[in-house]
Enzyme design. Sequence first.
Site, PDB file in Angstrom:
ATOM      1  N   HIS A 144       0.632  -1.288   0.113  1.00  0.00           N
ATOM      2  CA  HIS A 144       0.084   0.069  -0.152  1.00  0.00           C
ATOM      3  C   HIS A 144       0.848   1.144   0.019  1.00  0.00           C
ATOM      4  CE1 HIS A 144      -3.936   1.894   0.602  1.00  0.00           C
ATOM      5  NE2 HIS A 144      -3.255   2.779   1.190  1.00  0.00           N
TER       6      HIS A 144
ATOM      7  N   ASP B  76       0.279   5.550  -1.105  1.00  0.00           N
ATOM      8  CA  ASP B  76      -0.732   6.570  -1.589  1.00  0.00           C
ATOM      9  C   ASP B  76      -0.141   7.621  -2.298  1.00  0.00           C
ATOM     10  OD1 ASP B  76      -3.503   6.132  -0.355  1.00  0.00           O
ATOM     11  OD2 ASP B  76      -2.286   6.049   1.467  1.00  0.00           O
TER      12      ASP B  76
ATOM     13  N   GLU C  65      -8.837   2.034  -2.890  1.00  0.00           N
ATOM     14  CA  GLU C  65      -9.150   2.065  -1.445  1.00  0.00           C
ATOM     15  C   GLU C  65     -10.213   3.019  -1.266  1.00  0.00           C
ATOM     16  OE1 GLU C  65      -6.553   3.313   2.633  1.00  0.00           O
ATOM     17  OE2 GLU C  65      -6.045   4.393   0.680  1.00  0.00           O
TER      18      GLU C  65
ATOM     19  N   HIS D 226     -12.911   3.328   3.821  1.00  0.00           N
ATOM     20  CA  HIS D 226     -11.694   4.308   4.221  1.00  0.00           C
ATOM     21  C   HIS D 226     -12.234   4.547   5.628  1.00  0.00           C
ATOM     22  CE1 HIS D 226      -8.905   7.553   4.834  1.00  0.00           C
ATOM     23  NE2 HIS D 226      -7.994   6.507   4.278  1.00  0.00           N
TER      24      HIS D 226
ATOM     25  N   HIS E 211      -8.956  -0.965   7.494  1.00  0.00           N
ATOM     26  CA  HIS E 211      -9.882   0.037   7.531  1.00  0.00           C
ATOM     27  C   HIS E 211     -11.223  -0.337   7.892  1.00  0.00           C
ATOM     28  CE1 HIS E 211      -8.015   3.603   6.709  1.00  0.00           C
ATOM     29  NE2 HIS E 211      -7.228   3.084   5.765  1.00  0.00           N
TER      30      HIS E 211
ATOM     31  N   HIS F 189      -2.455  -2.939   5.356  1.00  0.00           N
ATOM     32  CA  HIS F 189      -1.653  -1.768   6.017  1.00  0.00           C
ATOM     33  C   HIS F 189      -2.349  -1.904   7.418  1.00  0.00           C
ATOM     34  CE1 HIS F 189      -4.697   0.361   3.676  1.00  0.00           C
ATOM     35  NE2 HIS F 189      -4.617   1.386   4.630  1.00  0.00           N
TER      36      HIS F 189
ATOM     37  N   ASP G  97       1.979   1.990   3.688  1.00  0.00           N
ATOM     38  CA  ASP G  97       1.035   3.155   3.532  1.00  0.00           C
ATOM     39  C   ASP G  97       2.090   4.329   3.906  1.00  0.00           C
ATOM     40  OD1 ASP G  97      -1.219   4.443   3.654  1.00  0.00           O
ATOM     41  OD2 ASP G  97      -1.876   4.094   5.681  1.00  0.00           O
TER      42      ASP G  97
END
Length: 383
Positions: A44, A46, A146, A173, A214, A235, A310
């Site tokens: 993961h 971003d 995500e 999320h 999440h 993550h 992450d």
Amino acid sequence: MVRASIAARERFVSKTAPTGARRSDPALDKALALLDAAPLVDGHNDLPWVIREAARGDVVGYDLNRAHQETDTDIPRLREGKVAAQFWAAFLPTAIPHPGRAVLEQIDLIRRMNEAHPETFLPAVKASDVVRAKKAGKIASFITVEGGVGLENSLAPLRIWHAAGARLMTLCHNESLDWVDSATDRARHGGLTAFGRAVIAELNRLGMIVDLAHVSADVMRQVLDISTAPVVFSHSNARALCDHPRNVPDDVLARVKDNGGIVMATFVPKFIRPAGTQSPAAPASLEDLAGHIEYLADKAGLAHVGIGSDFFGGPTPAGLEHVGRFPHLIAEMIRRGWSDDAVVGLAGGNFLRVFRAVEREGRRQRTLRGPGLGTVESLDRAG
């Protein structure tokens, strides 16, 4: 305090010493050699959202060939970190306007990253692409979604995302949706609704990885009850070591082994140590994360742990400031007595086993049934 001082000194040396001036570190030398031979998979990152925010989505203008000291991810440091496969998140905030459009924009951004840097990224859609990319000296570049808000309460977009290259979906999320409860929001459904269960079934049929990072603990347990394929926590860390709702409780860890899934330890400091125990002098550290990895391996099994950084341009632990630092985490596990097979599994072997199993189950499911159809209205509110 002593560990923090050591970590700070090592970071200074690594950032200031010229190439070749690094002091001898047998564990790091071994980690680098292992990662030359075996793939490192990060579950993961971003970066696509960072580019959207920092450069209005202009991949070329952002210039990934430049080391971005203001954040944590770029091509030079991906190479330094020996990354063989990266799962990029097509992340979107739950409250974003036009979420269906936003998902497609983020998928497009990841595809444009691949197009802008063909010498570095190999567009990847299969587990076998990781080995293919490593042999070619490239990084296998995977797309994940995500947040299920972009479905807009319909199953059909799952198939469009899959056709566009997405191979993993994080169900939600930080907010609960109309069909799934988030770990960090009020529970609205006691877990999954009928539509939520249909989402899991369709992901299994497509051969897309179900990601339980999440989701609430009730959703974790319910998905483990119904998924016919292994699942991942892309993550997340151990809740017993850091009591944050984003982390995985012990009873769920005990079930991951039977499912065949994997928990991918994450670098976000507040998921490593409670925020109240951290300070500039004593931040969450690489060593603290290694403790989570050992705990996850003890509870779920050595074959059921991985790495999901992450990295998102935000806070990082001491010793894991950017993607170039992955080998230092592997070196720490070597210092703790982990065998070559165990660290190779942690780095990427365990994840690839899961990915192949998901692909096999998808092929099997597609011989048994056709595409799942329906919406929240038709599945949850009928009658």
